[in-house]
Write a protein that holds these residues in place. Sequence first.
Motif, PDB file in Angstrom:
ATOM      1  N   ARG A  91     -25.597 -47.136  -2.384  1.00 35.84           N
ATOM      2  CA  ARG A  91     -26.426 -48.005  -1.559  1.00 35.84           C
ATOM      3  C   ARG A  91     -25.643 -48.492  -0.345  1.00 35.84           C
ATOM      4  N   GLY A  92     -26.348 -48.825   0.707  1.00 36.98           N
ATOM      5  CA  GLY A  92     -25.712 -49.435   1.863  1.00 36.98           C
ATOM      6  C   GLY A  92     -25.202 -48.465   2.905  1.00 36.98           C
ATOM      7  N   ASP A  95     -26.200 -49.170   6.475  1.00 35.99           N
ATOM      8  CA  ASP A  95     -25.848 -50.495   6.994  1.00 35.99           C
ATOM      9  C   ASP A  95     -24.347 -50.553   7.256  1.00 35.99           C
ATOM     10  N   TYR A  98     -22.370 -53.326   5.560  1.00 37.64           N
ATOM     11  CA  TYR A  98     -22.642 -53.551   4.138  1.00 37.64           C
ATOM     12  C   TYR A  98     -21.412 -54.027   3.379  1.00 37.64           C
ATOM     13  N   PRO A 242     -20.381 -57.231  -1.139  1.00 33.71           N
ATOM     14  CA  PRO A 242     -21.823 -57.202  -0.855  1.00 33.71           C
ATOM     15  C   PRO A 242     -22.630 -58.199  -1.680  1.00 33.71           C
ATOM     16  N   ALA A 247     -25.923 -58.829   0.370  1.00 39.96           N
ATOM     17  CA  ALA A 247     -26.333 -57.529   0.909  1.00 39.96           C
ATOM     18  C   ALA A 247     -27.011 -56.654  -0.129  1.00 39.96           C
ATOM     19  N   ASP A 248     -26.848 -56.989  -1.409  1.00 37.55           N
ATOM     20  CA  ASP A 248     -27.492 -56.214  -2.473  1.00 37.55           C
ATOM     21  C   ASP A 248     -28.681 -56.941  -3.082  1.00 37.55           C
TER      22      ASP A 248
END
Length: 281
Positions: A91-92, A95, A98, A242, A247-248
């Motif tokens: 993930r991320g 970004d 991130y 994160p 961010a998550d």
Amino acid sequence: MSDQPILVTGATGKSGSRVVRQLRARGLPVRAAARGGEHVFDWTDSGTWDAALEGARSAYLVQLDGTRLVRPFVELAVEHGLQRIVLASGRGLDDPGYATDTTGMLDGLLDSEAAVRESGLEWTIRRPGWFAQNFSEGFFADAVRAGEVRLPAGDGAASFVDAEDIAAVVVAALTEDGHSGQVYEVSGGEAVTMAQAVATISEAAGREIRYVPLSVDDFIAELVEQGLSRDDAQAYADVVEPIRKGADAHLSDGVQRALGRPPRTFAEFAESTAEEGGWAV
């Protein structure tokens, strides 16, 4: 049913072991590959690659963090006539802010994704958030067993995803039509803070487990005192960053899109783990 095996790398890991189990529950032939698994496979030993790919029709690739080995492996897979790849990514990646990446992990993930997209094979990419199983099998498991989770996560939240859901998405992509070219970002159905997650586990386990928020400096100092190198301690703090930043916390629709149902909740994960004895000290 084809007798060509489905290759699963990382077959002893959190997602890979569940993918193997779910595939076999469907009666499908599986080549469970890992350094210490049924079929010996080592990302760092290309001499093990041909045997892993021989005769396989599809593969789940759990890459080795911080490396760029997926690209040459995929090129070899094409030569072997592989038809379909499901890639475990992270993930991320879209970004830039991130997380702090001092290990080159994100660059490796991006190169791996590019390799499967450019392969000409049927491909699916799954990008999970934090595994809920990190509390029972991964990063935080020892702390949970000790009764105190000390992390620099502040009051940030994360949408922890059950590895059973991750595996189910992978199995669908390996065995069904309609998933080629899809990027599935998978998360749980809710975002919970570390304090909420630990409290949920404490209730399910029937014993007191506490979350103690630390500053990054204090967290690194504690790890160094326990014998970890400063670089490794900093890398661990970076992994948690994160969560601290929130961010998550966002929810992703990958489970719903791939499986047509909502993801399991964190409470369901905690309760099922308790039923399996996973919170035992």
